[in-house]
Design an enzyme around this catalytic site. Structure first.
Site, PDB file in Angstrom:
ATOM      1  N   GLY A 124       0.796  -1.227   0.000  1.00 47.09           N
ATOM      2  CA  GLY A 124       0.000   0.000   0.000  1.00 47.09           C
ATOM      3  C   GLY A 124       0.826   1.273   0.000  1.00 47.09           C
ATOM      4  O   GLY A 124       0.478   2.252   0.660  1.00 47.09           O
TER       5      GLY A 124
ATOM      6  N   CYS B 192      -1.209   0.713  -9.134  1.00 55.40           N
ATOM      7  CA  CYS B 192      -1.050   0.080  -7.826  1.00 55.40           C
ATOM      8  C   CYS B 192      -2.390  -0.504  -7.376  1.00 55.40           C
ATOM      9  O   CYS B 192      -3.366   0.233  -7.254  1.00 55.40           O
ATOM     10  CB  CYS B 192      -0.536   1.060  -6.769  1.00 55.40           C
ATOM     11  SG  CYS B 192      -0.422   0.274  -5.144  1.00 55.40           S
TER      12      CYS B 192
END
Lengths: 304, 260
Positions: free
Chosen positions: A72, A130
């Site tokens: 993350g 991402c």
């Protein structure tokens, strides 16, 4: 020895082997094992405007021939990067590229503008892929209109070499490669991780705190290779291939499928010296086959 | 500290109780300095479902023979493969030395090393280093029952060993935290490595009694070099990597709740 040099836009790389973002830290972590001057480049950790703590533990699960991660984008933000990390990067005799992330178009442009001012960073990799953040990231990279908007906005403010990192979690990768080209990107890099998950049967819980995460490693190589081949046929700008490259043979597959350069990622976790070994392996192959340059074999499968 | 990757020769492989074993790996050269609490990342070959290296605590170091001992518990196919390494035949590829280290006591301090199961692994080398520094370590080791007790003759050579078993089949009945020796209040330092509930109980008790305490954490990790950011530990300074900022942490830096 064969000529290993390649070009991305106007930027010449010593060879086509680059360390992938998120798998090489800021370079210092690998200094005991890698002389950076042996590599084409290094793409340092995903950076954001504000510091990010990332996701909760557990963030990793080993899978068959690969691993899932849900880090993350943990990083200390651009202020810290400029002050404490950037000054250390200039010592590397290779291209140091920053992987750029944001929650919004404004985040991406502001960050790109900041990095444009950093003299020894010749390129950015715009991460619109991402899978481990709630906002931004892959949301930009899986919606054609959002992808176009963010690439166009960054292109306006970022003058140097712009690489767009694409998500494999789309139906048609060529659409996103074309959008990148149309909006002025100098290259595309693909693939980022594949969205996946794993369950711990014993505890009856997901293995990742976020349930889903990004799959990397040899498990994804055939998928990555297919997408690189498709993208390379769809655009004229260079394609940088990555996804499960563990050795020179894997890297050569990507190059022959159309990649101008390759990135070594997860392999570094297991064998930190993989990237320089890939450089040597490519050179050995070219010598053995009597090719005078690596550019001779880029996209070779389409010609022979 | 400079890290290295090296193929060491497997010179020993002893099965202990149940699923535990000790691998001895000998370097052809001279071992680098290794601090107590540090670990290795072992490459596992010929195990198709094992992709990543396996982080293993350094159990002991013999500098005269340049041998590292690793105390390992079989937890899956990777460690199972390692348990079948053949001395004199097989090699083991290690990335080491990794991580920080325990803080050694100063002269005259009273120190207790607590652990259980595989958590005993780093305590032998720690005990050896403490002993070499002129302080006599005491050990409080906990096991589920008599048949799970791991060999601890080497520990006895360094200092007194206090045993606890959950069912009372040997030593004191209960957890290490129930041992009278653990309840003594004049410890200057307590070190702990073991299952998380044990470490949390030891930490809570030490915090209450204001005793300096360090724990060694065993988080899931991919690289072991501070790159992947998978083995993070929430601390007062934010998320830190247990592989590079740890595995040893002062309990005051950890965000462990005493209620957990």
């Amino acid at each position: 020895m064969a000529d290993l040099r390649i070009k991305i836009g106007s930027l010449e790389f010593r060879n086509p082997v680059i360390l992938a973002s998120g798998t090489c830290g800021y370079g210092a972590e690998l200094e005991d094992f890698i002389d950076m001057s042996q590599l084409g480049g290094i793409i340092v950790k995903g950076t954001t405007l504000e510091p990010r703590e990332g996701n909760a533990y557990p963030r990793m699960a080993e899978t068959a021939s690969g691993m899932l991660n849900a880090v993350g984008l943990q990083n200390k933000g651009i202020d810290y990067f400029e002050k404490h990390i950037y000054p250390l990067l200039a010592r590397y005799d290779t291209h140091v590229i920053v992987n750029v992330n944001g929650n919004s178009v404004d985040d991406y442009t502001e960050l790109s503008r900041r990095i444009d001012n950093l003299e020894s960073i010749p390129a950015i990799e715009l991460n619109i892929s991402c899978p481990n953040v709630k906002q931004g990231g892959m949301i930009f990279g899986t919606n054609p209109a959002s992808a176009r908007e963010v690439i166009a906005a960054v292109r306006k403010v970022y003058k140097k070499i712009l690489i767009v990192k694409l998500s494999p979690n789309v139906t048609d990768i060529t659409e996103f490669a074309r959008i990148s080209e149309e909006e002025g990107a100098d290259a595309v890099s693909l693939v980022n991780t594949l969205l996946g998950m794993a369950v711990d049967v014993r505890t009856m819980k997901p293995k990742l705190s976020t349930v889903t995460g990004g799959l990397s490693g040899p498990a994804i190589k055939p998928v990555a290779l297919r997408m690189v081949w498709q993208a390379a046929r769809a655009v004229r700008i260079p394609v940088i291939g990555l996804g499960g490259i563990m050795n020179a043979g894997d890297a050569l597959e990507f190059i022959m499928a159309g990649a101008t350069a390759v990135q070594v990622g997860t392999a570094t976790f297991i064998e930190p010296r993989t990237a320089p070994q890939v450089v040597t392996g490519i050179a050995d192959f070219l010598a053995e086959k009597d090719f005078d340059s690596v550019s001779r074999i880029i996209g070779a499968i389409n010609r022979f | 500290m400079k890290k290295r990757i090296e193929d060491l020769v497997v010179t020993g492989n002893r099965r202990l109780a149940e699923s535990f074993f000790v691998i001895e790996a000998t370097s052809a050269g001279v071992l680098p300095e290794i601090l107590p609490g540090q670990f290795v990342q072992a490459l596992v070959t010929e195990s198709p479902s094992t992709f990543l290296r396996r982080p293993l605590s350094i159990h002991d170091v013999d500098r005269t023979s340049n041998t590292i001992s690793l105390l390992v518990q079989i937890a899956g196919p990777g460690t199972e493969r390692l348990s079948r390494l053949v001395p004199g035949v097989d090699k083991i590829n290690l990335l080491f030395p990794l991580g920080n280290s325990f803080t050694l006591p100063s002269k005259g301090q009273r120190v207790l090393l607590t652990g259980g199961g595989c958590g005993m692994a780093p305590l032998l080398y720690l005990g050896r280093k403490i002993s070499e520094s002129g302080v006599e370590p005491q050990f409080a080791l906990g096991f589920r029952n008599r048949s799970r007790i791991l060999e601890h003759n080497e520990f006895r050579k360094l200092g007194t060993v206090h045993l606890a078993t959950e069912d009372g089949s040997e030593g004191h009945k209960g957890f290490v935290t129930d041992l009278p020796v653990f309840r003594e209040n004049d410890w200057d330092r307590v070190y702990c490595c073991g299952p998380e509930p044990m470490m949390k109980a030891v930490a809570a008790s030490c915090r209450e009694r204001n005793i300096a305490c360090e724990v060694s954490l065993e988080n899931l990790m991919a690289c072991g070099m501070g790159i992947c950011l998978c083995c993070i530990v929430p601390t007062n300074a934010g998320n830190l990597c247990s592989c590079t900022d740890g595995p040893v942490f002062n309990i005051n830096d950890l965000k462990w709740q005493t209620s957990e």
